[in-house]
Motif scaffolding. Structure first.
Motif, PDB file in Angstrom:
ATOM      1  N   ALA A   2     -34.498   1.059 -55.086  1.00  0.00           N
ATOM      2  CA  ALA A   2     -33.262   0.164 -54.871  1.00  0.00           C
ATOM      3  C   ALA A   2     -33.201  -1.275 -54.257  1.00  0.00           C
ATOM      4  O   ALA A   2     -32.718  -2.300 -54.876  1.00  0.00           O
ATOM      5  CB  ALA A   2     -32.284   1.021 -54.246  1.00  0.00           C
ATOM      6  N   ALA A   3     -33.747  -1.404 -53.268  1.00  0.00           N
ATOM      7  CA  ALA A   3     -34.004  -2.585 -52.385  1.00  0.00           C
ATOM      8  C   ALA A   3     -35.037  -3.655 -52.846  1.00  0.00           C
ATOM      9  O   ALA A   3     -34.787  -4.789 -52.890  1.00  0.00           O
ATOM     10  CB  ALA A   3     -34.256  -2.363 -50.728  1.00  0.00           C
ATOM     11  N   ASP A   4     -36.014  -3.179 -53.602  1.00  0.00           N
ATOM     12  CA  ASP A   4     -37.080  -3.918 -54.201  1.00  0.00           C
ATOM     13  C   ASP A   4     -37.089  -4.156 -55.674  1.00  0.00           C
ATOM     14  O   ASP A   4     -37.642  -5.007 -56.161  1.00  0.00           O
ATOM     15  CB  ASP A   4     -38.412  -3.585 -53.719  1.00  0.00           C
ATOM     16  N   TYR A   5     -36.092  -3.584 -56.313  1.00  0.00           N
ATOM     17  CA  TYR A   5     -36.070  -3.497 -57.764  1.00  0.00           C
ATOM     18  C   TYR A   5     -34.407  -3.643 -58.342  1.00  0.00           C
ATOM     19  O   TYR A   5     -34.368  -4.876 -58.608  1.00  0.00           O
ATOM     20  CB  TYR A   5     -36.605  -2.470 -58.496  1.00  0.00           C
ATOM     21  N   ALA A   6     -33.804  -2.531 -58.152  1.00  0.00           N
ATOM     22  CA  ALA A   6     -32.307  -2.538 -58.822  1.00  0.00           C
ATOM     23  C   ALA A   6     -31.495  -3.450 -58.244  1.00  0.00           C
ATOM     24  O   ALA A   6     -30.937  -4.248 -59.142  1.00  0.00           O
ATOM     25  CB  ALA A   6     -31.892  -1.139 -58.456  1.00  0.00           C
ATOM     26  N   GLN A   7     -31.574  -3.841 -56.926  1.00  0.00           N
ATOM     27  CA  GLN A   7     -30.353  -4.985 -56.512  1.00  0.00           C
ATOM     28  C   GLN A   7     -30.863  -6.390 -56.893  1.00  0.00           C
ATOM     29  O   GLN A   7     -29.723  -7.009 -57.314  1.00  0.00           O
ATOM     30  CB  GLN A   7     -30.194  -4.816 -55.043  1.00  0.00           C
ATOM     31  N   HIS A   8     -32.127  -6.458 -57.336  1.00  0.00           N
ATOM     32  CA  HIS A   8     -32.404  -8.121 -57.658  1.00  0.00           C
ATOM     33  C   HIS A   8     -32.104  -8.382 -58.923  1.00  0.00           C
ATOM     34  O   HIS A   8     -31.971  -9.663 -59.122  1.00  0.00           O
ATOM     35  CB  HIS A   8     -33.968  -8.260 -57.312  1.00  0.00           C
TER      36      HIS A   8
END
Length: 423
Positions: free
Chosen positions: A165-171
């Motif tokens: 979530a924090a290192d892939y999806a949100q970006h």
């Protein structure tokens, strides 16, 4: 330029005929009975709202709450659809249920047009955005999106556990939307703060909410000024120059639309990508099938959107009325739970199951009626590319710690932390 006076009024005023505080009190805490006291910001709702929605659909399909000054939660597909299409009796001037209401004078434009707009203004404001979100326009962004997804996974090299979530999806949507609007890509972390303030800060004291939203609009007005001084080929310059009814858009209209694209365009897709990876991490049979049959992904993606639809929208009741057996009052909130509608067994066979090869799938993850998501083609492209790249690069992954997964509270639900063991 400071925050526009009209938008500040959006936060300062409650009902037209009542002083602040009578229907705007801050109410949180444990829910006694979801049928009479529901709250979409409680941790148990964020963690797993589906059993709650299923129970309500059986025993009280239009739930009520006294919180947030009073509101309703329909859980049947037919009720959600009826309200979504009924612009005569329900207003969209605020689509985020919070502890205060915008004044009626804000209609028909609202603070974030066109999603906050009512007819007839809505049609014309929405039409301005359509060229930027056609399938052909979206297709021009796919290669850059795919390359960025690979960059994100490259950065995870050597890690046994990653936060998807924090290192892939949100970006991914952060980069796509910032590119569309012509914002500096390094401003991405600020976007997350803006999103959380708007969507998860609904129960903050009004003064604090004004201050937080002020930071967002100060940023947007700074971007507008920069684009006026240095025009370029992006959506912000387009909004500055486009005409509606023979005049250029007012600055607050431009800023409000930018806020909509920034907040709604990021969090919804971020949540859909994260929820899809969460499902595949905990369901090895589905993950293995998609790795073996990549051509199935577009069909599977629609099913993941149905089952884990991230978005719930709000409406405001225009006048006192009796509606489908309940007595709604003027300015009551109504939460349009598209996630609940998507799991209604009267509408979908095996509604509570994930059937990744489901062929007939008329889900409503992107909404219904005049406010159906204008960016659905863009969201689908981002979700498809994000999953394609992930499954290509990381075909084997599981939940590192199911208890460590956290979900956003409020009207857009998706994983905020998603630790996955890869390899």
């Amino acid at each position: 330029m400071a925050v526009d006076d009209r938008f500040t009024q959006f936060f300062r005023e409650g009902r037209d005929d009542e002083p602040f505080g009578t229907r705007n009190e801050i109410i949180t805490g444990p829910v006694a009975d979801w049928a009479t006291d529901f709250s979409h910001v409680e941790p148990e709702w964020a963690a797993d709202p589906y059993p709650i929605q299923d129970d309500l659909r059986q025993r009280c399909p239009i739930a009520h709450t006294g919180r947030f000054g009073g509101g309703w939660l329909p859980t049947r597909y037919e009720d959600v659809a009826a309200i979504a299409y009924d612009t005569e009796r329900f207003s969209s001037r605020s689509i985020i249920m919070s502890n205060f209401r915008p004044p009626r004078e804000l209609a028909p434009v609202g603070g974030t047009p066109p999603i906050s707009s009512d007819p007839p203004f809505h049609h014309d404001a929405r039409k301005l955005l359509l060229p930027a979100f056609t399938k052909s326009a979206v297709a021009t962004r796919e290669a850059a999106t795919r390359a960025f997804c690979h960059e994100l996974i490259d950065a995870m090299e050597g890690q046994d556990v990653v936060d998807a979530a924090a290192d892939y999806a949100q970006h991914i949507p952060m980069r796509v939307i910032s590119d569309m609007l012509g914002f500096p890509p390094e401003d991405g972390p600020r976007f997350r703060e803006f999103i959380e303030n708007a969507l998860e800060g609904v129960n903050l004291p009004p003064e604090e909410r004004i201050e937080r939203m002020g930071r967002l609009f100060d940023y947007l007005y700074a971007q507008i000024r920069d684009h006026v001084d240095h025009p370029r080929d992006d959506l912000t310059t387009y909004l500055i120059n486009v005409e509606l009814y023979g005049h250029k858009l007012a600055p607050d209209h431009v800023a409000g639309t930018m806020a909509l694209l920034l907040i709604a365009g990021i969090d919804t897709t971020w949540s859909a990508i994260g929820a899809s990876l969460w499902h595949l991490a905990k369901t090895p049979a589905d993950r293995e099938r998609l790795v073996a049959e990549p051509g199935l992904l577009p069909t599977a993606m629609e099913e993941l959107l149905r089952v884990y639809a991230p978005v719930t929208m709000a409406r405001l009741v225009k006048e006192d009325m009796r509606w489908n057996g309940v007595d709604m009052k003027a300015d009551d909130w109504v939460l349009l739970s598209f996630p609940a509608a998507n799991r209604d067994p009267a509408q979908f066979d095996r509604a509570d199951e994930v059937v990744i090869d489901r062929e007939v799938n008329r889900h409503v993850a992107f909404g219904l009626g005049i406010h159906r998501c204008v960016g659905s083609h863009l969201a689908r492209m981002e979700l498809r590319v994000a999953l394609e790249v992930w499954l290509e690069r990381i075909p084997a992954f599981t939940l590192a710690d199911p208890e460590a997964v956290t979900w956003a509270a409020g009207q857009v639900r998706g994983p905020r932390t998603l630790p996955l063991r890869v390899g």
